[in-house]
Design a protein around this motif. Structure first.
Motif, PDB file in Angstrom:
ATOM      1  N   PRO A  11       0.812  -1.228   0.000  1.00  0.00           N
ATOM      2  CA  PRO A  11       0.000   0.000   0.000  1.00  0.00           C
ATOM      3  C   PRO A  11       0.845   1.278   0.000  1.00  0.00           C
ATOM      4  CG  PRO A  11      -0.902  -1.585   1.546  1.00  0.00           C
ATOM      5  CD  PRO A  11       0.395  -2.155   1.054  1.00  0.00           C
ATOM      6  N   ALA A  12       1.994   1.249   0.670  1.00  0.00           N
ATOM      7  CA  ALA A  12       2.862   2.429   0.679  1.00  0.00           C
ATOM      8  C   ALA A  12       3.421   2.693  -0.716  1.00  0.00           C
ATOM      9  CB  ALA A  12       4.001   2.235   1.670  1.00  0.00           C
ATOM     10  N   LEU A  13       3.816   1.635  -1.410  1.00  0.00           N
ATOM     11  CA  LEU A  13       4.336   1.777  -2.768  1.00  0.00           C
ATOM     12  C   LEU A  13       3.239   2.239  -3.723  1.00  0.00           C
ATOM     13  CD1 LEU A  13       6.906   1.408  -4.391  1.00  0.00           C
ATOM     14  CD2 LEU A  13       6.254  -0.961  -4.770  1.00  0.00           C
ATOM     15  N   ARG A  14       2.034   1.711  -3.563  1.00  0.00           N
ATOM     16  CA  ARG A  14       0.897   2.120  -4.389  1.00  0.00           C
ATOM     17  C   ARG A  14       0.571   3.601  -4.159  1.00  0.00           C
ATOM     18  NH1 ARG A  14      -2.747  -0.782  -7.030  1.00  0.00           N
ATOM     19  NH2 ARG A  14      -2.021  -2.708  -6.088  1.00  0.00           N
ATOM     20  N   ASN A  15       0.624   4.022  -2.908  1.00  0.00           N
ATOM     21  CA  ASN A  15       0.361   5.426  -2.574  1.00  0.00           C
ATOM     22  C   ASN A  15       1.422   6.337  -3.184  1.00  0.00           C
ATOM     23  OD1 ASN A  15      -0.826   7.666  -1.377  1.00  0.00           O
ATOM     24  ND2 ASN A  15       0.310   7.393   0.520  1.00  0.00           N
ATOM     25  N   TYR A  16       2.684   5.906  -3.140  1.00  0.00           N
ATOM     26  CA  TYR A  16       3.779   6.700  -3.709  1.00  0.00           C
ATOM     27  C   TYR A  16       3.598   6.871  -5.217  1.00  0.00           C
ATOM     28  CZ  TYR A  16       8.523   8.397  -4.445  1.00  0.00           C
ATOM     29  OH  TYR A  16       9.603   9.164  -4.779  1.00  0.00           O
ATOM     30  N   VAL A  17       3.225   5.788  -5.892  1.00  0.00           N
ATOM     31  CA  VAL A  17       3.021   5.851  -7.341  1.00  0.00           C
ATOM     32  C   VAL A  17       1.866   6.786  -7.679  1.00  0.00           C
ATOM     33  CG1 VAL A  17       2.336   4.501  -9.354  1.00  0.00           C
ATOM     34  CG2 VAL A  17       4.033   3.589  -7.789  1.00  0.00           C
TER      35      VAL A  17
END
Length: 109
Positions: free
Chosen positions: A14-20
């Motif tokens: 979820p953190a990576l998805r939010n960053y993208v």
């Protein structure tokens, strides 16, 4: 706008998805006619260490498809490079699409 984020040999947290998504907001802020965005994040095991993390993105905008890819030892740095490349492409596409031909001023006799 459809956004697809997938990962090969990597779990999309979820953190990576939010960053993208926060990074791609920059592109949609510059050009509103984005139809579809597909992001692919990969970790290549047999590459050299400096270019192991790879990010690719394909954007379908009204009238064109744009593609960019970037590799780096850090996935977040690869995403930063990727968004910079895409932003330049979208900016160029937007300037080409806009009508630059204005009617000439009429002469008064």
């Amino acid at each position: 706008m459809n956004l697809t984020i997938s990962g090969h040999h990597l779990e999309v947290t979820p953190a990576l998805r939010n960053y993208v998504t926060t990074k791609l907001d920059r592109i949609t802020r510059h050009f509103e006619q984005v139809v579809d965005i597909k992001v692919l994040l990969t970790v290549e095991k047999n590459q050299e260490k400096e270019r192991r993390q790879r990010a690719e993105c394909k954007i379908h905008v009204k009238g064109n498809d744009l593609f960019a890819e970037s590799s780096h030892e850090d996935l977040y740095a690869a995403l930063d490079e990727l968004v910079d490349k895409l932003d330049r492409q979208v900016w160029r596409h937007k300037s080409r699409v806009q009508d630059h031909h204005h009617e000439s001023a009429k002469r008064v006799m």
